[in-house]
Design a protein around this motif. Structure first.
Motif, short mmCIF file in Angstrom:
data_model
loop_
_atom_site.label_atom_id
_atom_site.label_comp_id
_atom_site.label_asym_id
_atom_site.label_seq_id
_atom_site.Cartn_x
_atom_site.Cartn_y
_atom_site.Cartn_z
N TYR A 47 4.65 10.90 -7.22
CA TYR A 47 5.73 10.02 -6.77
C TYR A 47 5.23 8.59 -6.64
N GLN A 48 6.11 7.64 -7.01
CA GLN A 48 5.86 6.21 -6.77
C GLN A 48 7.19 5.52 -6.52
N GLY A 49 7.19 4.58 -5.57
CA GLY A 49 8.36 3.74 -5.31
C GLY A 49 8.14 2.38 -5.94
N PHE A 50 9.17 1.88 -6.63
CA PHE A 50 9.08 0.60 -7.34
C PHE A 50 10.13 -0.39 -6.85
N TYR A 51 9.79 -1.65 -6.93
CA TYR A 51 10.73 -2.76 -6.75
C TYR A 51 10.60 -3.65 -7.97
N ASP A 52 11.72 -3.96 -8.59
CA ASP A 52 11.73 -4.83 -9.76
C ASP A 52 10.82 -4.31 -10.87
N GLY A 53 10.83 -2.98 -11.07
CA GLY A 53 10.11 -2.37 -12.17
C GLY A 53 8.62 -2.13 -11.97
N ALA A 54 8.12 -2.39 -10.77
CA ALA A 54 6.69 -2.22 -10.51
C ALA A 54 6.46 -1.88 -9.04
N PRO A 55 5.27 -1.40 -8.69
CA PRO A 55 4.98 -1.20 -7.27
C PRO A 55 5.17 -2.50 -6.50
N TYR A 56 5.72 -2.39 -5.31
CA TYR A 56 5.97 -3.56 -4.45
C TYR A 56 4.64 -4.20 -4.07
N SER A 57 4.57 -5.52 -4.16
CA SER A 57 3.28 -6.18 -3.96
C SER A 57 3.21 -7.08 -2.72
N ARG A 58 4.28 -7.12 -1.91
CA ARG A 58 4.26 -7.97 -0.72
C ARG A 58 4.08 -7.14 0.55
N GLY A 59 3.68 -7.80 1.61
CA GLY A 59 3.54 -7.13 2.92
C GLY A 59 2.31 -6.24 2.96
N GLY A 60 2.03 -5.71 4.14
CA GLY A 60 0.93 -4.76 4.31
C GLY A 60 -0.36 -5.37 4.45
N THR A 89 0.81 -1.22 0.00
CA THR A 89 0.00 0.00 0.00
C THR A 89 0.85 1.27 0.00
N TYR A 90 2.16 1.13 -0.13
CA TYR A 90 3.08 2.27 -0.05
C TYR A 90 2.70 3.41 -0.98
N ASN A 91 2.49 3.12 -2.24
CA ASN A 91 2.21 4.19 -3.21
C ASN A 91 0.86 4.86 -2.99
N ASP A 92 -0.03 4.23 -2.22
CA ASP A 92 -1.32 4.85 -1.91
C ASP A 92 -1.16 6.07 -1.00
N LEU A 93 0.02 6.19 -0.35
CA LEU A 93 0.26 7.29 0.58
C LEU A 93 0.48 8.63 -0.12
N PHE A 94 0.74 8.62 -1.43
CA PHE A 94 1.24 9.81 -2.10
C PHE A 94 0.30 10.33 -3.17
N ALA A 100 12.26 -2.59 1.89
CA ALA A 100 12.66 -1.19 1.89
C ALA A 100 14.16 -1.07 2.12
N GLU A 101 14.70 -1.90 2.99
CA GLU A 101 16.10 -1.82 3.36
C GLU A 101 17.00 -2.65 2.45
N PHE A 102 16.60 -3.86 2.09
CA PHE A 102 17.52 -4.78 1.43
C PHE A 102 17.20 -5.08 -0.03
N CYS A 103 16.23 -4.42 -0.63
CA CYS A 103 15.93 -4.63 -2.05
C CYS A 103 16.36 -3.40 -2.85
N VAL A 104 16.81 -3.64 -4.06
CA VAL A 104 17.10 -2.53 -4.97
C VAL A 104 15.77 -1.92 -5.39
N THR A 105 15.61 -0.64 -5.15
CA THR A 105 14.36 0.04 -5.47
C THR A 105 14.64 1.23 -6.38
N THR A 106 13.60 1.65 -7.08
CA THR A 106 13.68 2.88 -7.86
C THR A 106 12.54 3.79 -7.40
#
Length: 175
Positions: free
Chosen positions: A162-175, A45-50, A82-88
């Motif tokens: 703004y959007q945060g991505f993992y592996d080219g897309a919004p992160y889909s795990r957790g939350g 739900t990270y990108n829903d914050l922005f 957030a800490e250990f994955c390569v993000t864009t």
């Protein structure tokens, strides 16, 4: 103008502060700043914050910069991505995309390699030596300046997204 600086810790640190203020090499001086986005837990739900932010651009503006401070301090299980994955991190200014990548994450010794001249604090408990997303123990999280002057029109509104991505897309795990 006048500024107040504060530092607080319950641990016995020796703190040294040097301030070096200069206008050397600066074409223009900052006249205004607008806060855009604050972080949060990097989960599904990270990108829903922005929500998009509309910013009026002064007609006399000579330069517009996007100032970002991004780190992986919004961990969420199961993977603490957030800490250990390569993000864009994707900032859209009037539809033009500006991408900031945090590629040190996921390396087995990314922070350990930064001990020497950069200042990572070694030999802490836990996993201090692993590469992290945008930070290492003891290092400041750098402010990255992105010139977006050509993406705005002086005297008009600019829409910033703004959007945060993992592996080219919004992160889909957790939350």
């Amino acid at each position: 103008g006048e500024r107040r600086l504060a530092f607080y810790t319950q641990q016995p640190y020796e703190v040294r502060l040097d301030l070096r203020l200069s206008t050397l090499g600066r074409e223009v001086r900052p006249a205004r700043s607008v806060f855009l986005f604050a972080g949060g837990a990097f989960d599904a739900t990270y990108n829903d914050l922005f929500a998009p932010v509309t910013v009026p651009v002064p007609s006399e503006a000579a330069r517009i910069e996007l100032a970002t401070v991004i780190s992986g301090h919004g961990q969420v299980m199961p993977e603490n991505c957030a800490e250990f994955c390569v993000t864009t991190h994707h900032f859209f200014v009037n539809g033009s995309e500006n991408v900031l990548g945090l590629s040190n994450a996921g390396t087995i010794d990314g922070c350990m390699r930064r001990v020497g001249d950069e200042g990572t604090v070694p030999n802490q408990y836990g996993t201090w030596w692993y590469g992290r997303s945008g930070w290492c123990p003891g290092l400041e999280v750098p402010m990255v300046m992105t010139d977006v002057t050509d993406q705005v029109t002086p005297g008009a509104d600019a829409v910033i997204e703004y959007q945060g991505f993992y592996d080219g897309a919004p992160y889909s795990r957790g939350g």
